[in-house]
Write a protein that holds these residues in place. Structure first.
Motif, short mmCIF file in Angstrom:
data_model
loop_
_atom_site.label_atom_id
_atom_site.label_comp_id
_atom_site.label_asym_id
_atom_site.label_seq_id
_atom_site.Cartn_x
_atom_site.Cartn_y
_atom_site.Cartn_z
N VAL A 156 68.98 93.70 42.15
CA VAL A 156 69.58 94.67 41.25
C VAL A 156 68.72 94.94 40.01
CG1 VAL A 156 71.91 94.10 42.02
CG2 VAL A 156 70.97 92.98 39.98
N HIS A 157 67.83 94.02 39.68
CA HIS A 157 66.97 94.24 38.51
C HIS A 157 65.51 94.45 38.91
CE1 HIS A 157 65.91 89.96 38.88
NE2 HIS A 157 67.21 89.67 38.84
N SER A 158 65.32 94.92 40.13
CA SER A 158 63.95 95.15 40.61
C SER A 158 63.23 96.25 39.84
CB SER A 158 63.96 95.46 42.10
OG SER A 158 64.78 96.59 42.37
N PHE A 211 65.55 87.41 34.00
CA PHE A 211 67.00 87.46 34.15
C PHE A 211 67.51 86.07 34.54
CE2 PHE A 211 65.88 91.87 34.52
CZ PHE A 211 66.97 92.59 34.04
N ALA A 212 68.63 85.66 33.93
CA ALA A 212 69.26 84.38 34.27
C ALA A 212 70.45 84.63 35.18
CB ALA A 212 69.72 83.66 33.00
N ASN A 213 70.60 83.76 36.18
CA ASN A 213 71.68 83.89 37.15
C ASN A 213 72.81 82.93 36.80
OD1 ASN A 213 73.34 84.12 39.35
ND2 ASN A 213 71.86 83.34 40.85
N ILE A 241 77.15 92.61 33.06
CA ILE A 241 77.32 93.04 34.45
C ILE A 241 75.99 92.74 35.14
CG2 ILE A 241 77.68 95.00 36.00
CD1 ILE A 241 80.17 94.18 34.46
N GLY A 242 76.03 91.88 36.12
CA GLY A 242 74.80 91.45 36.77
C GLY A 242 74.15 90.31 36.01
N PRO A 243 72.98 89.85 36.46
CA PRO A 243 72.29 88.76 35.81
C PRO A 243 71.98 89.06 34.34
CG PRO A 243 71.37 89.17 37.98
CD PRO A 243 72.30 90.30 37.69
N VAL A 244 71.75 87.99 33.57
CA VAL A 244 71.62 88.10 32.11
C VAL A 244 70.16 88.35 31.72
CG1 VAL A 244 72.00 86.95 29.90
CG2 VAL A 244 73.54 86.50 31.83
N PRO A 245 69.84 89.48 31.08
CA PRO A 245 68.47 89.71 30.65
C PRO A 245 68.12 88.88 29.41
CG PRO A 245 69.87 91.53 29.96
CD PRO A 245 70.73 90.63 30.78
N LEU A 246 66.98 88.20 29.50
CA LEU A 246 66.49 87.40 28.38
C LEU A 246 65.29 88.14 27.79
CD1 LEU A 246 66.65 83.89 30.11
CD2 LEU A 246 68.44 85.06 28.80
#
Length: 435
Positions: free
Chosen positions: A403-405, A412-414, A371-376
């Motif tokens: 959203v990941h501020s 994060f990958a979009n 859900i939302g961008p992908v955390p690496l």
């Protein structure tokens, strides 16, 4: 006399750790009754009752070229065939026994055809050889834990000479190491109870093997079985140490390490269904998506996967196995860079999948979307050089979403607005870092 040398060992293991994926093939007389390769033991079957399968064996459809081609198309890099299993029947032309393929209706050396076919496809050649032998008269019968005649008091061991058996099996290993050119893997199976190490004449055996085939890679089962790690893991390798640990039907929860906490080379041997040899009613096949993810799991933990097929009585690999391997091959064709030469990434395991690594490239395997961008996780943002979709090569931008501020130190990958991943099995992101 062979002695362990770390530099020689590392050089010997290079191709094997790059390969990561191989095919195991269990085939022999037991493929005719089709109730598993341990049939003689589980049913406590006598040699006389088992003889009908020897008389019937004709290898009618045996074509190892098809086997080798299937392995290559699946993305496998090496193949291991059962030259001799526990029933004592040899697929090769041994001069020390009459219990061999050349004396059946097949009438030829099946191992010779196999090694030629595998080499022709550019794959590494492996042979499996059992330490056990339920056919040989000098192998312990009554009272042995697993011999077919273990409960038959008429099959006592008074006149049996185990040293004669050890000499016999050493001679057969010598044949295998002499008659078929360079071998890449020699897969012994297996030690149990007090039948381990020097009970097999292991130092003498290994000195011979290392002399005849100095480059060959050997498993750890002169010392252990599907459980147990062996002396290399203990930090004090014997002359007959195994080059890799061989967990069976399980992927180690945290990989495999030695007593010092350093990663060991290992290989999980896995069946497609629930049997190694052909089984007529075992249709419980693991689906291709599952096996792809399990291959990734092995690599992410620093291991290989040796995936088994059990050809039928005539020598045909079951259709279910062929279809599974075809699906794996399609995924491997697009994503093999995340498998070959890869290993432990040393970053946190993401909730959505796993991570493999090769040098400065990290491969984030996505088994499901986020859900939302992908955390690496585990990467330094200022060192990310580029992110690409491995299967197609197109650019994946670094996300700048609000959203990941709350997580400024995480990359994060979009992937864009579509919640459905382009590959519903395993979508791989290749992240290249600055050196």
């Amino acid at each position: 006399m062979y002695q362990f040398n770390r530099d020689d060992y590392n050089k010997r293991m290079e191709w094997y750790q790059d390969a990561r994926f191989g095919m195991f093939i269990h085939w022999g007389l037991y493929s005719i009754p089709a109730r598993g390769e341990w049939l003689r033991s589980t049913e406590e079957m006598s040699i006389e009752d088992y003889q009908k399968y020897f008389d019937e064996f004709d290898a009618r459809d045996y074509d190892p070229k098809k086997w080798a081609k299937l392995a290559k198309e699946a993305g496998m890099k090496y193949v291991v065939l059962t030259a001799k299993h526990h029933d004592g029947f040899c697929l090769f032309d041994s001069k020390y026994t009459e219990y061999k393929a050349t004396n059946t209706k097949a009438g030829r050396d099946l191992v010779k055809e196999y090694v030629d076919a595998v080499r022709a496809e550019g794959l590494k050649v492996g042979l499996y050889f059992t330490l056990l032998d339920w056919y040989h008269e000098d192998y312990p019968h009554y009272g042995d834990r697993i011999h077919p005649m273990r409960n038959n008091k008429n099959c006592g061991n008074e006149n049996r000479d185990f040293s004669r058996y050890v000499e016999y099996f050493h001679k057969q290993v010598e044949e295998i190491c002499t008659n078929y050119g360079q071998l890449d893997v020699l897969w012994f199976d297996f030690s149990y109870d007090d039948m381990r190490g020097e009970k097999w004449g292991a130092t003498k055996l290994m000195n011979m093997v290392r002399t005849l085939q100095p480059q060959v890679i050997i498993d750890n089962r002169l010392e252990a079985s599907g459980e147990g790690k062996g002396s290399l893991a203990e930090g004090n390798p014997t002359p007959y140490h195994g080059d890799f640990v061989s967990p069976e039907q399980i992927i180690p929860p945290e990989g495999v390490k030695d007593v010092n906490g350093d990663p060991l080379v290992w290989e999980a041997c896995i069946t497609m269904n629930n049997n190694w040899g052909y089984h007529g009613t075992d249709k419980f096949f693991k689906p291709a998506p599952m096996l792809i993810k399990k291959l990734v799991e092995c690599v992410s933990k620093g291991g290989n996967m040796l995936l088994n097929v059990g050809p039928d009585a005539y020598g045909n690999i079951p259709e279910e196995s062929v279809e599974i391997l075809s699906q794996i091959g399609k995924w491997m064709k697009r994503n093999h860079d995340s498998i070959y030469g890869c290993g432990i990434a040393n970053v946190p395991k993401p909730d959505y999948g796993r991570v493999t690594r090769k040098g400065n490239k990290y491969y984030f395997h996505m088994f499901e979307n986020t859900i939302g961008p992908v955390p690496l996780l585990g990467l330094e943002k200022n060192k990310v050089k580029k992110i690409r979709a491995l299967a197609t090569g197109y650019e994946i931008p670094i996300s700048t979403s609000w959203v990941h501020s709350d997580y400024p130190d995480i990359v994060f990958a979009n992937l864009g607005p579509n919640p459905v991943l382009p590959d519903n099995i395993d979508y791989v992101l290749e992240v290249e870092m600055d050196d």
